[in-house]
Design a protein around this motif. Sequence first.
Motif, PDB file in Angstrom:
ATOM      1  N   ALA A 231       5.305   2.073 -15.690  1.00 14.48           N
ATOM      2  CA  ALA A 231       5.454   1.817 -14.244  1.00 14.48           C
ATOM      3  C   ALA A 231       5.797   3.124 -13.532  1.00 14.48           C
ATOM      4  O   ALA A 231       6.642   3.886 -13.990  1.00 14.48           O
ATOM      5  N   MET A 232       5.102   3.379 -12.445  1.00 14.10           N
ATOM      6  CA  MET A 232       5.365   4.589 -11.664  1.00 14.10           C
ATOM      7  C   MET A 232       5.179   4.260 -10.184  1.00 14.10           C
ATOM      8  O   MET A 232       4.514   3.279  -9.840  1.00 14.10           O
ATOM      9  N   ASN A 233       5.723   5.099  -9.322  1.00 15.18           N
ATOM     10  CA  ASN A 233       5.385   4.978  -7.906  1.00 15.18           C
ATOM     11  C   ASN A 233       4.384   6.095  -7.568  1.00 15.18           C
ATOM     12  O   ASN A 233       4.092   6.949  -8.424  1.00 15.18           O
ATOM     13  N   THR A 234       3.858   6.076  -6.351  1.00 10.52           N
ATOM     14  CA  THR A 234       2.796   7.053  -6.046  1.00 10.52           C
ATOM     15  C   THR A 234       3.328   8.498  -6.067  1.00 10.52           C
ATOM     16  O   THR A 234       2.582   9.414  -6.403  1.00 10.52           O
ATOM     17  N   GLU A 235       4.611   8.671  -5.756  1.00  9.28           N
ATOM     18  CA  GLU A 235       5.156  10.046  -5.784  1.00  9.28           C
ATOM     19  C   GLU A 235       5.169  10.586  -7.210  1.00  9.28           C
ATOM     20  O   GLU A 235       4.775  11.719  -7.460  1.00  9.28           O
ATOM     21  N   GLN A 236       5.648   9.741  -8.136  1.00  8.83           N
ATOM     22  CA  GLN A 236       5.698  10.166  -9.541  1.00  8.83           C
ATOM     23  C   GLN A 236       4.286  10.393 -10.082  1.00  8.83           C
ATOM     24  O   GLN A 236       4.034  11.373 -10.792  1.00  8.83           O
ATOM     25  N   LEU A 237       3.380   9.489  -9.715  1.00  8.67           N
ATOM     26  CA  LEU A 237       2.013   9.594 -10.234  1.00  8.67           C
ATOM     27  C   LEU A 237       1.315  10.843  -9.687  1.00  8.67           C
ATOM     28  O   LEU A 237       0.636  11.562 -10.434  1.00  8.67           O
ATOM     29  N   ALA A 238       1.492  11.113  -8.410  1.00  2.56           N
ATOM     30  CA  ALA A 238       0.864  12.305  -7.828  1.00  2.56           C
ATOM     31  C   ALA A 238       1.407  13.567  -8.514  1.00  2.56           C
ATOM     32  O   ALA A 238       0.645  14.474  -8.868  1.00  2.56           O
TER      33      ALA A 238
ATOM     34  N   PHE B  62       0.845  -1.202   0.000  1.00  3.73           N
ATOM     35  CA  PHE B  62       0.000   0.000   0.000  1.00  3.73           C
ATOM     36  C   PHE B  62       0.880   1.251   0.000  1.00  3.73           C
ATOM     37  O   PHE B  62       1.918   1.291   0.655  1.00  3.73           O
ATOM     38  N   ALA B  63       0.462   2.259  -0.744  1.00 13.60           N
ATOM     39  CA  ALA B  63       1.177   3.543  -0.711  1.00 13.60           C
ATOM     40  C   ALA B  63       0.218   4.673  -1.051  1.00 13.60           C
ATOM     41  O   ALA B  63      -0.757   4.476  -1.787  1.00 13.60           O
ATOM     42  N   ILE B  64       0.493   5.828  -0.483  1.00 13.30           N
ATOM     43  CA  ILE B  64      -0.310   7.013  -0.814  1.00 13.30           C
ATOM     44  C   ILE B  64       0.615   8.237  -0.828  1.00 13.30           C
ATOM     45  O   ILE B  64       1.529   8.348   0.004  1.00 13.30           O
ATOM     46  N   THR B  65       0.414   9.112  -1.807  1.00 15.52           N
ATOM     47  CA  THR B  65       1.170  10.367  -1.867  1.00 15.52           C
ATOM     48  C   THR B  65       0.214  11.519  -2.174  1.00 15.52           C
ATOM     49  O   THR B  65      -0.661  11.395  -3.037  1.00 15.52           O
ATOM     50  N   VAL B  66       0.389  12.607  -1.456  1.00 13.12           N
ATOM     51  CA  VAL B  66      -0.367  13.832  -1.725  1.00 13.12           C
ATOM     52  C   VAL B  66       0.637  14.888  -2.188  1.00 13.12           C
ATOM     53  O   VAL B  66       1.554  15.247  -1.447  1.00 13.12           O
ATOM     54  N   ALA B  67       0.484  15.338  -3.430  1.00  8.43           N
ATOM     55  CA  ALA B  67       1.340  16.424  -3.947  1.00  8.43           C
ATOM     56  C   ALA B  67       0.512  17.708  -3.900  1.00  8.43           C
ATOM     57  O   ALA B  67      -0.481  17.843  -4.624  1.00  8.43           O
TER      58      ALA B  67
END
Length: 305
Positions: free
Chosen positions: A195-202, A36-41
């Motif tokens: 492929a991305m991680n949540t930081e890149q996607l946010a 699980f991962a979550i990023t708020v930019a």
Amino acid sequence: MQKILDEIVATIGTSKDRGQVADYIPQLACIDPNQFAITVAMADGRIFSAGNSAQLFSIQSISKVFTLTIALGKLGDAVWSRVGREPSGDPFNSIVQLEHENGKPRNPFINAGAITIADAILMGHQPKETLAEILQFVRFIADDDSIGIDEKVAQSELRTGDRNASLAHFMASFGRIKNPVDCVLGTYFHHCSIAMNTEQLARSGLFLVDNGRNPVTGTRVVSTQRARRINSLMLMCGHYDGSGEFAFRVGLPGKSGVGGGILAIAPGTASIAVWSPGLDDVGNSKLGTEALEKLVQHTGWSIFG
Ligand SMILES: NC(=O)CC[C@H](N)C(=O)O
């Protein structure tokens, strides 16, 4: 914000029912559902993350937001002669409406619509050239040159993509696919395999937060009107036949992918990426949706007040 995200991760960690990973793409079937991962930019440049936000995952249908943006840049409003902008109310890979509606997909986010968009941006070029262009665009909006395609996932989809091949050939029979079907499908499968991680996607969603302009880098990506329209499509169609449910529970424009990712936009405030590989019955991240629901309850970010 960090406290809210840490709390969300702690609650999600105790969830017993994590949904089912997408097993129709073998390479996604072997992903551990306990991640699980979550990023708020935030629009002011601050980034908050919790969970495994460095872990790359397959963004799958979230890439359809980016290919739509590219298609609108190339074709302008002519895009709407190729795809509609209404929710379909059917599963993402459904073929039934296409026969009644002369091969014109309801919207750019169901598979048929995204395959049509891939065809539209190919414009006679080789898939490799078009994919390079898509990657360049994604790297630009995420401000990260390391983003790439997971070739194993793309090959896995190619080998098992009979349903998508059916959709493409069916649309071609209505004269709606202009490039060779194999080239269109190759392009589609590969952009789904970014492929991305949540930081890149946010970060990649930031241009949709501030009227088409990335508020952190200051670069304009699309016009204000176009950003507004992409957000409206995400709200109405971004979760397929679960779009109403997502609007009801979360109240933000969002786009999901069967890799378990969701990109959600709080206009004027933040771009949010969440990832949990287990999916609900309609193919949207089960715990990802729950996490966004909690985040919005804490922050009051729903666009409905
Ligand atoms: N909903 C999705 O993420 C579906 C995308 C996937 N590549 C497919 O075509 O089935």
